[in-house]
Design an enzyme around this catalytic site. Structure first.
Site, PDB file in Angstrom:
ATOM      1  N   HIS A   1       1.029   4.487   9.868  1.00 41.62           N
ATOM      2  CA  HIS A   1       1.902   4.341  10.735  1.00 41.62           C
ATOM      3  C   HIS A   1       1.783   3.120  11.624  1.00 41.62           C
ATOM      4  O   HIS A   1       0.672   3.379  12.544  1.00 41.62           O
ATOM      5  CB  HIS A   1       2.574   5.425  11.361  1.00 41.62           C
TER       6      HIS A   1
ATOM      7  N   CYS B   1       8.209  10.048  12.735  1.00 37.77           N
ATOM      8  CA  CYS B   1       7.413   9.142  11.945  1.00 37.77           C
ATOM      9  C   CYS B   1       6.792   9.266  10.592  1.00 37.77           C
ATOM     10  O   CYS B   1       6.332   8.382   9.878  1.00 37.77           O
ATOM     11  CB  CYS B   1       6.256   8.395  12.782  1.00 37.77           C
TER      12      CYS B   1
ATOM     13  N   ASN C   1       7.183  -0.553  16.668  1.00 40.19           N
ATOM     14  CA  ASN C   1       7.184   0.926  15.996  1.00 40.19           C
ATOM     15  C   ASN C   1       8.733   1.206  15.367  1.00 40.19           C
ATOM     16  O   ASN C   1       9.465   1.405  16.034  1.00 40.19           O
ATOM     17  CB  ASN C   1       6.808   1.883  17.123  1.00 40.19           C
TER      18      ASN C   1
HETATM   19  N1  ACO Z   1       4.943  -3.624  30.948  1.00 39.72           N
HETATM   20  C1  ACO Z   1       3.814  -3.922  31.906  1.00 39.72           C
HETATM   21  N2  ACO Z   1       3.429  -2.702  32.491  1.00 39.72           N
HETATM   22  C2  ACO Z   1       3.521  -1.691  31.988  1.00 39.72           C
HETATM   23  C3  ACO Z   1       4.425  -1.317  30.704  1.00 39.72           C
HETATM   24  C4  ACO Z   1       4.954  -2.602  30.231  1.00 39.72           C
HETATM   25  N3  ACO Z   1       6.150  -2.440  29.232  1.00 39.72           N
HETATM   26  N4  ACO Z   1       4.656  -0.141  30.477  1.00 39.72           N
HETATM   27  C5  ACO Z   1       3.979   0.619  31.297  1.00 39.72           C
HETATM   28  N5  ACO Z   1       3.185  -0.178  32.067  1.00 39.72           N
HETATM   29  C6  ACO Z   1       2.202   0.043  33.275  1.00 39.72           C
HETATM   30  C7  ACO Z   1       2.331   1.453  33.759  1.00 39.72           C
HETATM   31  O1  ACO Z   1       3.353   1.530  34.608  1.00 39.72           O
HETATM   32  C8  ACO Z   1       0.950   1.697  34.296  1.00 39.72           C
HETATM   33  O2  ACO Z   1       1.109   0.934  35.599  1.00 39.72           O
HETATM   34  P1  ACO Z   1       0.095   1.872  36.788  1.00 39.72           P
HETATM   35  O3  ACO Z   1      -1.339   1.940  36.353  1.00 39.72           O
HETATM   36  O4  ACO Z   1       0.427   0.962  38.158  1.00 39.72           O
HETATM   37  O5  ACO Z   1       0.617   3.107  36.930  1.00 39.72           O
HETATM   38  C9  ACO Z   1      -0.022   0.971  33.443  1.00 39.72           C
HETATM   39  O6  ACO Z   1       1.048  -0.111  32.717  1.00 39.72           O
HETATM   40  C10 ACO Z   1      -0.541   1.668  32.268  1.00 39.72           C
HETATM   41  O7  ACO Z   1       0.517   2.552  31.599  1.00 39.72           O
HETATM   42  P2  ACO Z   1       0.067   3.427  30.413  1.00 39.72           P
HETATM   43  O8  ACO Z   1       1.046   4.093  29.922  1.00 39.72           O
HETATM   44  O9  ACO Z   1      -1.331   4.190  31.203  1.00 39.72           O
HETATM   45  O10 ACO Z   1      -0.552   2.715  29.331  1.00 39.72           O
HETATM   46  P3  ACO Z   1      -1.410   2.722  28.197  1.00 39.72           P
HETATM   47  O11 ACO Z   1      -2.199   2.132  28.055  1.00 39.72           O
HETATM   48  O12 ACO Z   1      -1.252   4.047  27.786  1.00 39.72           O
HETATM   49  O13 ACO Z   1      -0.101   2.192  27.095  1.00 39.72           O
HETATM   50  C11 ACO Z   1       1.377   3.041  25.290  1.00 39.72           C
HETATM   51  C12 ACO Z   1       1.108   2.690  26.853  1.00 39.72           C
HETATM   52  C13 ACO Z   1       1.348   1.574  24.908  1.00 39.72           C
HETATM   53  C14 ACO Z   1       2.745   3.651  25.047  1.00 39.72           C
HETATM   54  C15 ACO Z   1       0.205   3.981  24.617  1.00 39.72           C
HETATM   55  O14 ACO Z   1       0.060   4.853  25.429  1.00 39.72           O
HETATM   56  C16 ACO Z   1       0.681   4.264  23.288  1.00 39.72           C
HETATM   57  O15 ACO Z   1       0.851   3.677  22.432  1.00 39.72           O
HETATM   58  N6  ACO Z   1       0.759   5.724  23.168  1.00 39.72           N
HETATM   59  C17 ACO Z   1       1.038   6.114  21.737  1.00 39.72           C
HETATM   60  C18 ACO Z   1       2.576   5.850  21.226  1.00 39.72           C
HETATM   61  C19 ACO Z   1       2.758   6.381  19.803  1.00 39.72           C
HETATM   62  O16 ACO Z   1       1.400   6.348  19.157  1.00 39.72           O
HETATM   63  N7  ACO Z   1       3.504   6.904  19.475  1.00 39.72           N
HETATM   64  C20 ACO Z   1       3.522   7.547  18.131  1.00 39.72           C
HETATM   65  C21 ACO Z   1       4.472   8.117  17.753  1.00 39.72           C
HETATM   66  S1  ACO Z   1       5.925   7.347  17.942  1.00 39.72           S
HETATM   67  C22 ACO Z   1       7.244   8.292  17.195  1.00 39.72           C
HETATM   68  O17 ACO Z   1       6.979   9.279  16.743  1.00 39.72           O
HETATM   69  C23 ACO Z   1       8.619   7.708  17.246  1.00 39.72           C
END
Ligand code: ACO
Length: 327
Positions: free
Chosen positions: A254, A114, A284
């Protein structure tokens, strides 16, 4: 006499096909509500069969060259930040060079996930300040939809396709790139990776079965590192410019997650109207997200001559970067 590297044209190109959160509800167990509140994404653009990374890169490049009124013949260097090239060899940059007919340009890809566009912009800055007449085309371009496991709801709702480009050349005066800060921490590579299809794990049935051809991400851990790194590099880049954060007119970060952007805005005490956001439309797009946003901000008239602009990125590797410029 100060010589600075200035952006004299921007462009962007996204596939026509739009995939909304409602469309995703039909493919996987998710909801528009979950995706919107957790990520800020409402829709994203996805390539069709036969449409490739280099096609998007060329589209963005042509738009940037047109704005800059610069002919491909005048380009000295083409740099493409990408983690999803058409193929391992040649680079996307060479395919762009061929399509534009930029006969005098060198061409290379930069692999910094990224942060690829900001790494590319930093390289362009160094070239242009030592050779001010040089014209460098810097592109961030991705087709992440082909590196996404469409059965993994934790990643497939996030990533998307697109390209953005900037033409950089030298000029006297205060306008242009002021500071560039590049960072990496390879010890954390496993938190965000595509393990397979490189030479360590080439194509075979076991790799495909394990899904190693797709993006794997420990989302929560990435989130924690991203907010810390983005804040620290933003402060570092502004400090290196001799500016204060209050002087910043526009922050383009980003576009990974609206919650990361909001957290960063609060930590930097910036008002909402100084933080550019378009993640709701594009998802993203990794290396493409900053140049797409920069092009939109530019075309919307949000960048005035002399505005103080801060660009920050974070991605797999990990890599992170900050660039300040006087527009
Ligand atoms: N729809 C519904 N539920 C979902 C989904 C979905 N698409 N995805 C995950 N869940 C569920 C999970 O299974 C979990 O359920 P559980 O509690 O029953 O186990 C719950 O939602 C919470 O999951 P988390 O992974 O803890 O959700 P979080 O709030 O952390 O959000 C996310 C996930 C959006 C991926 C977040 O962690 C994030 O944005 N991380 C950073 C990503 C990023 O910045 N990347 C940058 C670099 S990208 C690159 O380099 C290419």
């Amino acid at each position: 006499m100060t010589i600075r590297a200035k952006i004299v044209g921007t462009g962007s190109c996204v596939p026509e096909k739009v995939l909304t959160n409602k469309d995703l509800e039909k493919i996987i167990d998710t909801s528009d509500e979950w995706i919107t509140t957790r990520t800020g994404i409402k829709e994203r653009h996805i390539v069709e069969q036969g449409e490739n990374n280099s096609d998007l890169a060329v589209g963005a490049a042509r738009a940037a060259l047109k704005m800059a009124t610069i002919s491909p013949d005048d380009l000295g260097l083409i740099i493409v930040g990408t983690l999803s090239p058409d193929m391992p060899m040649p680079s996307v940059a060479c395919l762009v060079q061929q399509a534009l007919g930029a006969k005098k340009a060198g061409a290379m890809d930069v692999s910094a996930t990224c942060s690829g566009f900001l790494y590319g912009l930093s390289i362009a800055d160094k070239f242009v300040r030592s050779e001010p007449d040089m014209k460098v085309l810097v592109i961030g371009s991705e087709v992440l939809s082909r590196r996404t496991n469409w059965r993994d709801r934790t990643t497939c709702v996030l990533f998307a396709d697109g390209a953005g480009a900037a033409v950089v050349t030298g000029g006297e005066g205060e306008r242009g790139i002021v500071s560039t800060c590049l960072h990496a921490d390879g010890t954390l590579w496993e938190l965000l990776t595509i393990r397979g299809l490189g030479t360590a794990h080439p194509v075979d049935a076991s790799i495909l079965e394990k899904g190693w051809q797709y993006i794997e991400m420990q989302g929560r851990d990435v989130f924690k590192h991203a907010v810390k790194a983005l804040e620290s590099v933003a402060l570092e880049a502004v400090d290196a410019s001799g500016w204060s954060m209050e002087e910043i007119d526009l922050l383009i970060a980003h576009q990974a997650n609206i919650r990361i952007l909001e957290h960063l805005r609060e930590r930097l005490s910036l008002p909402r109207d100084k933080v550019f956001i378009n993640i709701h439309k594009y998802g993203n797009t990794s290396a493409a997200s900053i140049p797409i946003a920069l092009d939109e901000a530019n075309r919307q008239g949000r960048l005035m001559a002399g505005d103080k602009v801060l660009l920050v990125s974070f991605g797999g590797g990990f890599t992170w970067a900050g660039v300040t410029m006087s527009w």
